[in-house]
Design a protein around this motif. Structure first.
Motif, mmCIF file in Angstrom:
data_model
loop_
_atom_site.group_PDB
_atom_site.id
_atom_site.type_symbol
_atom_site.label_atom_id
_atom_site.label_comp_id
_atom_site.label_asym_id
_atom_site.label_seq_id
_atom_site.Cartn_x
_atom_site.Cartn_y
_atom_site.Cartn_z
ATOM 1 N N LYS A 124 25.061 -37.735 -21.683
ATOM 2 C CA LYS A 124 24.440 -36.656 -20.890
ATOM 3 C C LYS A 124 23.773 -35.590 -21.770
ATOM 4 N N VAL A 125 23.224 -35.997 -22.904
ATOM 5 C CA VAL A 125 22.535 -35.033 -23.759
ATOM 6 C C VAL A 125 21.128 -34.784 -23.228
ATOM 7 N N LYS A 126 20.580 -33.638 -23.582
ATOM 8 C CA LYS A 126 19.228 -33.271 -23.155
ATOM 9 C C LYS A 126 18.274 -33.105 -24.339
ATOM 10 N N LYS A 127 18.837 -32.701 -25.493
ATOM 11 C CA LYS A 127 18.004 -32.439 -26.665
ATOM 12 C C LYS A 127 18.462 -33.310 -27.843
ATOM 13 N N VAL A 128 17.514 -34.010 -28.464
ATOM 14 C CA VAL A 128 17.850 -34.887 -29.590
ATOM 15 C C VAL A 128 16.905 -34.653 -30.761
ATOM 16 N N GLY A 129 17.420 -34.890 -31.940
ATOM 17 C CA GLY A 129 16.604 -34.905 -33.143
ATOM 18 C C GLY A 129 16.487 -36.346 -33.626
ATOM 19 N N VAL A 130 15.463 -36.635 -34.406
ATOM 20 C CA VAL A 130 15.243 -38.000 -34.913
ATOM 21 C C VAL A 130 14.931 -37.948 -36.401
ATOM 22 N N GLY A 145 28.532 -27.974 -40.348
ATOM 23 C CA GLY A 145 28.949 -27.557 -39.011
ATOM 24 C C GLY A 145 27.963 -27.954 -37.933
ATOM 25 N N VAL A 146 27.245 -29.045 -38.143
ATOM 26 C CA VAL A 146 26.324 -29.561 -37.127
ATOM 27 C C VAL A 146 27.165 -30.200 -36.019
ATOM 28 N N SER A 147 27.020 -29.714 -34.811
ATOM 29 C CA SER A 147 27.872 -30.185 -33.713
ATOM 30 C C SER A 147 27.339 -31.459 -33.048
ATOM 31 N N ALA A 148 26.119 -31.850 -33.376
ATOM 32 C CA ALA A 148 25.502 -33.020 -32.745
ATOM 33 C C ALA A 148 26.203 -34.309 -33.165
ATOM 34 N N LYS A 149 26.145 -35.320 -32.289
ATOM 35 C CA LYS A 149 26.613 -36.658 -32.623
ATOM 36 C C LYS A 149 25.524 -37.362 -33.439
ATOM 37 N N GLU A 158 11.958 -44.425 -25.681
ATOM 38 C CA GLU A 158 12.813 -44.574 -24.503
ATOM 39 C C GLU A 158 13.468 -43.240 -24.129
ATOM 40 N N ALA A 159 13.826 -42.455 -25.129
ATOM 41 C CA ALA A 159 14.443 -41.153 -24.869
ATOM 42 C C ALA A 159 13.504 -40.258 -24.069
ATOM 43 N N GLN A 160 12.231 -40.245 -24.447
ATOM 44 C CA GLN A 160 11.263 -39.430 -23.726
ATOM 45 C C GLN A 160 11.047 -39.929 -22.308
ATOM 46 N N LYS A 161 11.076 -41.251 -22.122
ATOM 47 C CA LYS A 161 10.957 -41.813 -20.776
ATOM 48 C C LYS A 161 12.107 -41.361 -19.888
ATOM 49 N N LEU A 162 13.283 -41.207 -20.497
ATOM 50 C CA LEU A 162 14.485 -40.823 -19.750
ATOM 51 C C LEU A 162 14.621 -39.312 -19.602
ATOM 52 N N GLY A 163 13.619 -38.568 -20.062
ATOM 53 C CA GLY A 163 13.610 -37.120 -19.869
ATOM 54 C C GLY A 163 14.248 -36.304 -20.969
ATOM 55 N N LEU A 164 14.615 -36.940 -22.086
ATOM 56 C CA LEU A 164 15.202 -36.194 -23.201
ATOM 57 C C LEU A 164 14.099 -35.486 -23.984
ATOM 58 N N THR A 165 14.428 -34.324 -24.535
ATOM 59 C CA THR A 165 13.484 -33.566 -25.351
ATOM 60 C C THR A 165 13.781 -33.811 -26.831
ATOM 61 N N ILE A 166 12.776 -34.225 -27.575
ATOM 62 C CA ILE A 166 12.927 -34.416 -29.020
ATOM 63 C C ILE A 166 12.571 -33.093 -29.686
ATOM 64 N N VAL A 167 13.597 -32.404 -30.196
ATOM 65 C CA VAL A 167 13.397 -31.055 -30.726
ATOM 66 C C VAL A 167 12.903 -31.053 -32.161
ATOM 67 N N GLY A 168 13.004 -32.185 -32.835
ATOM 68 C CA GLY A 168 12.528 -32.234 -34.213
ATOM 69 C C GLY A 168 12.578 -33.644 -34.778
ATOM 70 N N LEU A 185 18.944 -31.669 -42.448
ATOM 71 C CA LEU A 185 19.991 -31.386 -41.464
ATOM 72 C C LEU A 185 20.018 -29.896 -41.117
ATOM 73 N N THR A 186 19.782 -29.044 -42.110
ATOM 74 C CA THR A 186 19.725 -27.598 -41.857
ATOM 75 C C THR A 186 18.562 -27.265 -40.940
ATOM 76 N N SER A 187 17.428 -27.930 -41.174
ATOM 77 C CA SER A 187 16.251 -27.731 -40.321
ATOM 78 C C SER A 187 16.542 -28.120 -38.881
ATOM 79 N N LEU A 188 17.197 -29.269 -38.698
ATOM 80 C CA LEU A 188 17.508 -29.725 -37.335
ATOM 81 C C LEU A 188 18.597 -28.862 -36.687
ATOM 82 N N LYS A 189 19.548 -28.414 -37.482
ATOM 83 C CA LYS A 189 20.637 -27.594 -36.927
ATOM 84 C C LYS A 189 20.088 -26.365 -36.212
ATOM 85 N N GLY A 190 19.055 -25.769 -36.768
ATOM 86 C CA GLY A 190 18.462 -24.587 -36.163
ATOM 87 C C GLY A 190 17.821 -24.848 -34.810
ATOM 88 N N LYS A 191 17.529 -26.133 -34.531
ATOM 89 C CA LYS A 191 16.899 -26.500 -33.251
ATOM 90 C C LYS A 191 17.920 -26.942 -32.215
#
Length: 377
Positions: free
Chosen positions: A165-171, A245-249, A189-199, A214-220
């Motif tokens: 149930k995530v909404k924002k992903v980095g790649v 301390g990046v909380s993302a999976k 596929e993520a964009q088709k499913l409505g996910l936002t690629i933040v970076g 990782l520091t760059s993505l953490k800020g997003k």
């Protein structure tokens, strides 16, 4: 001077005649293997090589007969280093050695250019290269023996959207043909499913320091980060995510499902890494458990990600030779496209481009440093 007796001469002549007759009734079938037998992905290359060798040993024990001759399978293994230039050189070497069946390459970046050489030599190629381009060259002797990036990346995106149930992903990808390909399929596929690629960030398949990206993505603030690449980079990436301390999976394709992740990443990978494995885990059923026990007894270790698939395909080739009554790759390949085969990792069947039909994928996480399934597709 003592001359040999007539009796001893006749016995020697008979022995030579028998040996010659046995040789005449035997046909050598060379099975090549192209994979990384040095460098960071050596663990995968060795595992794949073991899968090939186990199958060859079993086929030789069966004494398959084709055209009145008993087939004797031999393995010729070459190190392509997961490098395109080296892989093309290996392909030419195997073709020049009249090898008509090759297992590998492991890396898409090798499989794509090397396939042209193999096709020119009339050699059948069975690869785990997942980039869609691998089977888009029109080579009739090529088989992809697992799921493709579109299946692997797509299934991981679906799991992220529908289960996590995530909404924002980095790649992130490592710019290899495999890493870039699976990351593109995930993002699409993520964009088709409505996910936002933040970076989107990039690295390479030799890197060990990912702090900056990782520091760059953490800020997003992504809720998940998909990494297109291999375990030797993903494992330290997982540790560095913990440090920052990046909380993302951390999500990825089948290369991240290797037990090597646990060995390299330690506790950092537990419940953090989620990956789509193009196959079945070895504790999935009685068949896979029996294979793991057999593999461990022979090599003193459990199979990794693709060893079972390499084993299955070599056994499929052996059966196709027996049933088609030929060792010619064209005839063997035609039989394989028309007939399914039940292997350790399920049923094998191929479309006219060489893509595996109904290729299973299993989403895993890690528990105690080992892959643990959470969903099947």
């Amino acid at each position: 001077m003592q001359y040999p007796s007539l009796k001893s001469t006749l016995v020697a002549a008979a022995a030579i005649a028998c040996a010659a007759s046995a040789f005449a009734q035997e046909q050598i079938v060379k099975i090549g293997h192209s994979g990384p037998l040095s460098g960071p992905n050596t663990f995968a290359g060795r595992d794949n090589d073991n899968g090939v060798r186990l199958a060859v040993e079993e086929l030789n024990a069966r004494k398959i007969s084709v055209g009145g001759k008993t087939l004797k399978f031999e393995v010729i293994s070459e190190d392509d280093q997961c490098d395109a230039k080296s892989g093309v050189a290996v392909a030419q070497k195997l073709v020049d050695s009249d090898v008509k069946y090759v297992m590998g390459p492991y890396c898409s970046g090798v499989a794509i250019p090397a396939s042209r050489v193999y096709d020119g030599g009339g050699t059948m190629v069975s690869t785990v290269g997942t980039n869609p381009k691998v089977t888009q060259g029109g080579y009739k002797h090529l088989f992809r023996i697992i799921a493709s990036d579109s299946q692997i990346g797509g299934n991981m995106a679906a799991y992220a959207a529908n289960v996590m149930k995530v909404k924002k992903v980095g790649v992130i990808d490592d710019r290899t043909a495999f890493g870039q390909g699976v990351a593109e399929e995930f993002a699409k596929e993520a964009q088709k499913l409505g996910l936002t690629i933040v970076g989107r960030e990039f690295t390479n398949d030799k890197a060990t320091d990912f702090m900056a990206i990782l520091t760059s993505l953490k800020g997003k603030q992504p809720e998940a980060i998909f990494y297109g690449g291999y375990a030797p980079q993903a494992a330290p990436m997982a540790r560095q995510m913990k440090q920052l301390g990046v909380s993302a999976k951390l999500l990825g394709g089948d290369t991240l499902c290797s037990p090597e992740m646990g060995k390299l990443g330690g506790e950092a990978v537990n419940d953090l890494v989620f990956c789509a494995y193009a196959g079945m885990l070895m504790d999935a059923n009685d068949t896979t458990k029996a294979f793991q026990a057999k593999f461990n007894k022979r090599f003193g270790m459990n199979p990794d990600v693709y060893g079972p698939a390499y084993y299955d395909q070599v056994m499929f080739i052996g059966e196709a030779m027996h049933k088609s009554g030929s060792t010619d790759p064209s005839k063997v390949g035609d039989w394989m496209r028309k007939n399914p085969y039940k292997g350790v990792l399920g049923e094998y069947g191929y479309d006219d481009k060489g893509n595996r039909l109904k290729a299973p994928t299993v989403v895993n996480t890690f528990k105690g440093g080992k892959p643990a399934p959470v969903a099947s597709h």
